[in-house]
Write a protein that holds these residues in place. Structure first.
Motif, PDB file in Angstrom:
ATOM      1  N   PRO A 130      24.399   0.935  12.076  1.00 45.69           N
ATOM      2  CA  PRO A 130      24.913   1.473  13.346  1.00 45.69           C
ATOM      3  C   PRO A 130      24.736   0.486  14.502  1.00 45.69           C
ATOM      4  CG  PRO A 130      23.372   2.987  12.259  1.00 45.69           C
ATOM      5  CD  PRO A 130      23.235   1.674  11.579  1.00 45.69           C
ATOM      6  N   GLU A 131      25.483   0.726  15.553  1.00 45.76           N
ATOM      7  CA  GLU A 131      25.321  -0.059  16.773  1.00 45.76           C
ATOM      8  C   GLU A 131      23.919   0.189  17.355  1.00 45.76           C
ATOM      9  OE1 GLU A 131      27.496  -2.218  18.053  1.00 45.76           O
ATOM     10  OE2 GLU A 131      28.912  -1.820  16.422  1.00 45.76           O
ATOM     11  N   ASP A 132      23.480  -0.729  18.180  1.00 44.61           N
ATOM     12  CA  ASP A 132      22.176  -0.619  18.848  1.00 44.61           C
ATOM     13  C   ASP A 132      21.031  -0.493  17.847  1.00 44.61           C
ATOM     14  OD1 ASP A 132      23.810  -0.566  21.014  1.00 44.61           O
ATOM     15  OD2 ASP A 132      23.346   1.479  21.630  1.00 44.61           O
ATOM     16  N   THR A 133      21.105  -1.276  16.777  1.00 49.12           N
ATOM     17  CA  THR A 133      20.090  -1.217  15.732  1.00 49.12           C
ATOM     18  C   THR A 133      19.397  -2.557  15.541  1.00 49.12           C
ATOM     19  OG1 THR A 133      21.308   0.496  14.527  1.00 49.12           O
ATOM     20  CG2 THR A 133      19.685  -0.743  13.280  1.00 49.12           C
ATOM     21  N   LEU A 134      18.077  -2.511  15.450  1.00 50.27           N
ATOM     22  CA  LEU A 134      17.294  -3.692  15.120  1.00 50.27           C
ATOM     23  C   LEU A 134      17.135  -3.761  13.606  1.00 50.27           C
ATOM     24  CD1 LEU A 134      14.457  -3.367  17.810  1.00 50.27           C
ATOM     25  CD2 LEU A 134      16.357  -4.980  17.835  1.00 50.27           C
ATOM     26  N   VAL A 135      17.200  -4.975  13.069  1.00 53.12           N
ATOM     27  CA  VAL A 135      17.140  -5.176  11.627  1.00 53.12           C
ATOM     28  C   VAL A 135      15.963  -6.081  11.288  1.00 53.12           C
ATOM     29  CG1 VAL A 135      18.398  -5.916   9.576  1.00 53.12           C
ATOM     30  CG2 VAL A 135      19.652  -4.986  11.548  1.00 53.12           C
ATOM     31  N   LEU A 136      15.006  -5.560  10.526  1.00 57.95           N
ATOM     32  CA  LEU A 136      13.826  -6.322  10.113  1.00 57.95           C
ATOM     33  C   LEU A 136      13.972  -6.674   8.632  1.00 57.95           C
ATOM     34  CD1 LEU A 136      12.964  -4.246  12.461  1.00 57.95           C
ATOM     35  CD2 LEU A 136      10.639  -4.757  11.772  1.00 57.95           C
ATOM     36  N   VAL A 137      13.758  -7.942   8.301  1.00 64.81           N
ATOM     37  CA  VAL A 137      13.960  -8.404   6.922  1.00 64.81           C
ATOM     38  C   VAL A 137      12.762  -9.228   6.466  1.00 64.81           C
ATOM     39  CG1 VAL A 137      15.495  -9.614   5.341  1.00 64.81           C
ATOM     40  CG2 VAL A 137      16.447  -8.549   7.393  1.00 64.81           C
ATOM     41  N   ALA A 138      12.346  -9.010   5.217  1.00 69.84           N
ATOM     42  CA  ALA A 138      11.273  -9.804   4.616  1.00 69.84           C
ATOM     43  C   ALA A 138      11.615 -10.082   3.154  1.00 69.84           C
ATOM     44  CB  ALA A 138       9.939  -9.075   4.714  1.00 69.84           C
ATOM     45  N   SER A 139      11.429 -11.319   2.742  1.00 68.95           N
ATOM     46  CA  SER A 139      11.705 -11.692   1.354  1.00 68.95           C
ATOM     47  C   SER A 139      10.486 -11.444   0.473  1.00 68.95           C
ATOM     48  CB  SER A 139      12.087 -13.170   1.279  1.00 68.95           C
ATOM     49  OG  SER A 139      10.974 -13.983   1.622  1.00 68.95           O
ATOM     50  N   TYR A 140      10.775 -11.300  -0.823  1.00 73.67           N
ATOM     51  CA  TYR A 140       9.696 -11.156  -1.808  1.00 73.67           C
ATOM     52  C   TYR A 140      10.182 -11.694  -3.143  1.00 73.67           C
ATOM     53  CZ  TYR A 140       6.172  -8.839  -4.764  1.00 73.67           C
ATOM     54  OH  TYR A 140       5.182  -8.567  -5.673  1.00 73.67           O
ATOM     55  N   ASP A 141       9.467 -12.672  -3.660  1.00 75.10           N
ATOM     56  CA  ASP A 141       9.788 -13.298  -4.938  1.00 75.10           C
ATOM     57  C   ASP A 141      11.081 -14.109  -4.835  1.00 75.10           C
ATOM     58  OD1 ASP A 141       9.891 -14.134  -7.537  1.00 75.10           O
ATOM     59  OD2 ASP A 141      10.268 -12.157  -8.401  1.00 75.10           O
ATOM     60  N   ASP A 142      12.229 -13.482  -5.051  1.00 77.24           N
ATOM     61  CA  ASP A 142      13.498 -14.216  -5.037  1.00 77.24           C
ATOM     62  C   ASP A 142      14.542 -13.478  -4.197  1.00 77.24           C
ATOM     63  OD1 ASP A 142      15.702 -15.799  -5.542  1.00 77.24           O
ATOM     64  OD2 ASP A 142      16.076 -14.906  -7.510  1.00 77.24           O
ATOM     65  N   VAL A 169       0.830  -1.205   0.000  1.00 74.75           N
ATOM     66  CA  VAL A 169       0.000   0.000   0.000  1.00 74.75           C
ATOM     67  C   VAL A 169       0.866   1.258   0.000  1.00 74.75           C
ATOM     68  CG1 VAL A 169      -1.738   1.306   1.284  1.00 74.75           C
ATOM     69  CG2 VAL A 169      -1.902  -1.185   1.150  1.00 74.75           C
ATOM     70  N   LYS A 170       1.965   1.222   0.751  1.00 69.73           N
ATOM     71  CA  LYS A 170       2.879   2.366   0.793  1.00 69.73           C
ATOM     72  C   LYS A 170       3.754   2.429  -0.465  1.00 69.73           C
ATOM     73  CE  LYS A 170       4.748   3.478   4.811  1.00 69.73           C
ATOM     74  NZ  LYS A 170       3.978   4.607   5.366  1.00 69.73           N
ATOM     75  N   ASN A 171       3.717   1.341  -1.228  1.00 66.81           N
ATOM     76  CA  ASN A 171       4.476   1.281  -2.491  1.00 66.81           C
ATOM     77  C   ASN A 171       5.979   1.475  -2.278  1.00 66.81           C
ATOM     78  OD1 ASN A 171       4.594   0.910  -5.286  1.00 66.81           O
ATOM     79  ND2 ASN A 171       4.570   3.113  -5.691  1.00 66.81           N
ATOM     80  N   ASN A 172       6.496   0.872  -1.199  1.00 67.20           N
ATOM     81  CA  ASN A 172       7.934   0.992  -0.927  1.00 67.20           C
ATOM     82  C   ASN A 172       8.588  -0.373  -0.707  1.00 67.20           C
ATOM     83  OD1 ASN A 172       6.781   0.394   1.541  1.00 67.20           O
ATOM     84  ND2 ASN A 172       7.860   1.992   2.677  1.00 67.20           N
ATOM     85  N   VAL A 173       8.032  -1.414  -1.353  1.00 70.84           N
ATOM     86  CA  VAL A 173       8.621  -2.751  -1.280  1.00 70.84           C
ATOM     87  C   VAL A 173       9.020  -3.184  -2.696  1.00 70.84           C
ATOM     88  CG1 VAL A 173       7.333  -3.429   0.772  1.00 70.84           C
ATOM     89  CG2 VAL A 173       6.355  -3.868  -1.479  1.00 70.84           C
ATOM     90  N   GLY A 174       9.901  -4.182  -2.755  1.00 72.39           N
ATOM     91  CA  GLY A 174      10.341  -4.663  -4.052  1.00 72.39           C
ATOM     92  C   GLY A 174      10.814  -6.104  -3.969  1.00 72.39           C
ATOM     93  N   ARG A 175      11.024  -6.727  -5.118  1.00 74.63           N
ATOM     94  CA  ARG A 175      11.474  -8.113  -5.140  1.00 74.63           C
ATOM     95  C   ARG A 175      12.881  -8.208  -4.547  1.00 74.63           C
ATOM     96  NH1 ARG A 175      12.791 -10.022 -11.262  1.00 74.63           N
ATOM     97  NH2 ARG A 175      13.220 -11.925 -10.080  1.00 74.63           N
ATOM     98  N   GLY A 176      13.148  -9.331  -3.903  1.00 71.55           N
ATOM     99  CA  GLY A 176      14.445  -9.531  -3.265  1.00 71.55           C
ATOM    100  C   GLY A 176      14.336  -9.466  -1.753  1.00 71.55           C
ATOM    101  N   LEU A 177      15.184  -8.640  -1.132  1.00 77.98           N
ATOM    102  CA  LEU A 177      15.181  -8.468   0.319  1.00 77.98           C
ATOM    103  C   LEU A 177      14.717  -7.061   0.679  1.00 77.98           C
ATOM    104  CD1 LEU A 177      18.526 -10.195   1.399  1.00 77.98           C
ATOM    105  CD2 LEU A 177      16.206 -11.082   1.620  1.00 77.98           C
ATOM    106  N   ASN A 178      13.726  -6.988   1.541  1.00 77.95           N
ATOM    107  CA  ASN A 178      13.222  -5.717   2.055  1.00 77.95           C
ATOM    108  C   ASN A 178      13.706  -5.583   3.492  1.00 77.95           C
ATOM    109  OD1 ASN A 178      10.954  -4.694  -0.046  1.00 77.95           O
ATOM    110  ND2 ASN A 178      11.062  -6.912  -0.014  1.00 77.95           N
ATOM    111  N   ILE A 179      14.430  -4.519   3.767  1.00 82.90           N
ATOM    112  CA  ILE A 179      15.092  -4.380   5.065  1.00 82.90           C
ATOM    113  C   ILE A 179      14.773  -3.025   5.688  1.00 82.90           C
ATOM    114  CG2 ILE A 179      17.307  -4.379   6.275  1.00 82.90           C
ATOM    115  CD1 ILE A 179      18.458  -6.065   4.040  1.00 82.90           C
ATOM    116  N   ALA A 180      14.472  -3.046   6.987  1.00 78.84           N
ATOM    117  CA  ALA A 180      14.239  -1.815   7.743  1.00 78.84           C
ATOM    118  C   ALA A 180      15.154  -1.798   8.957  1.00 78.84           C
ATOM    119  CB  ALA A 180      12.779  -1.718   8.179  1.00 78.84           C
TER     120      ALA A 180
END
Length: 224
Positions: free
Chosen positions: A137-149, A93-104
């Motif tokens: 950076p240090e003290d950072t949480l990493v969120l990852v989601a796959s899409y397609d490949d 909906v936000k139109n900010n995802v893509g195929r591969g790895l989506n990382i925040a």
């Protein structure tokens, strides 16, 4: 009036008074009997409002914990979604995802979003991903989601960097696998927040892709 007549009249009056007292007592008792359960029902039947949880989690998180939910993409049709502390970071909906790895990247102390990016692992964003992972950076949480490949062109360096964030499956990640993960910079142990499904014809839910994965939980501040 004869004495017998007076007595009969008095008896009749007495009977009427006694009957009236009985009826009044019975009505009073009945009303009390009826009102009591209504009063109890009134106290119990107050509208019970559903507890709203952050990101729609099945249960609320304790104090000093962050709520999150990550959904992988569904085949190559529906992109992934990430929610953190009731804020949708990435979604179709936000139109900010893509195929591969989506990382925040999220600040592990304040819960503030630092950045979000998607890396196309099929077209050759590997070098960009390596640079991105090295600069977390240090003290950072990493969120990852796959899409397609997410893993066709992933190299050893990328897998090593993702493993250092606490991933148990980065080494196995391959063509069209489903993967959702939450880790942290320099995490000492493996992260408990990870799900992985291998792309396999015998188990795939979609034609050519495994099913969508959903990961939710409560991550403590400063998990590192």
């Amino acid at each position: 009036m004869r004495v017998s007549g007076v007595l009969r009249l008095l008896a009749l009056i007495f009977a009427l008074v006694a009957t009236w007292i009985f009826i009044r007592s019975y009505i009073s008792l009945t009303m009390k009997t009826i009102r009591l359960p209504r009063w109890l029902a009134g106290s119990d039947s107050k509208e019970i409002k559903a507890v709203k949880t952050k990101c729609g989690l099945s249960k609320p998180c304790p104090d000093n914990f962050f709520a999150f939910k990550i959904s992988s993409g569904a085949a190559n049709v529906v992109g992934p979604t990430m929610c953190f502390e009731n804020f949708v970071i990435m979604s179709p909906v936000k139109n900010n995802v893509g195929r591969g790895l989506n990382i925040a990247l999220v600040n592990g102390t304040t819960g503030t979003l630092l950045t979000q990016k998607c890396f196309d692992m099929y077209s050759g964003d590997v070098k960009l991903l390596v640079k991105f992972l090295k600069e977390i950076p240090e003290d950072t949480l990493v969120l990852v989601a796959s899409y397609d490949d997410p893993g066709t062109k992933m190299n050893k360096e990328t897998r090593k960097l993702l493993s250092s964030l606490g991933s148990s499956y980065a080494e196995q990640l391959g063509f069209r696998d489903s993967w959702v993960f939450l880790g942290a910079k320099n995490l000492k142990d493996k992260s408990p927040f990870e799900q992985f499904l291998k792309n396999h014809p015998d188990t795939n839910k979609y034609e050519g892709w495994p099913e969508l994965l959903e990961l939710e939980g409560c991550v403590p501040r400063k998990v590192f």
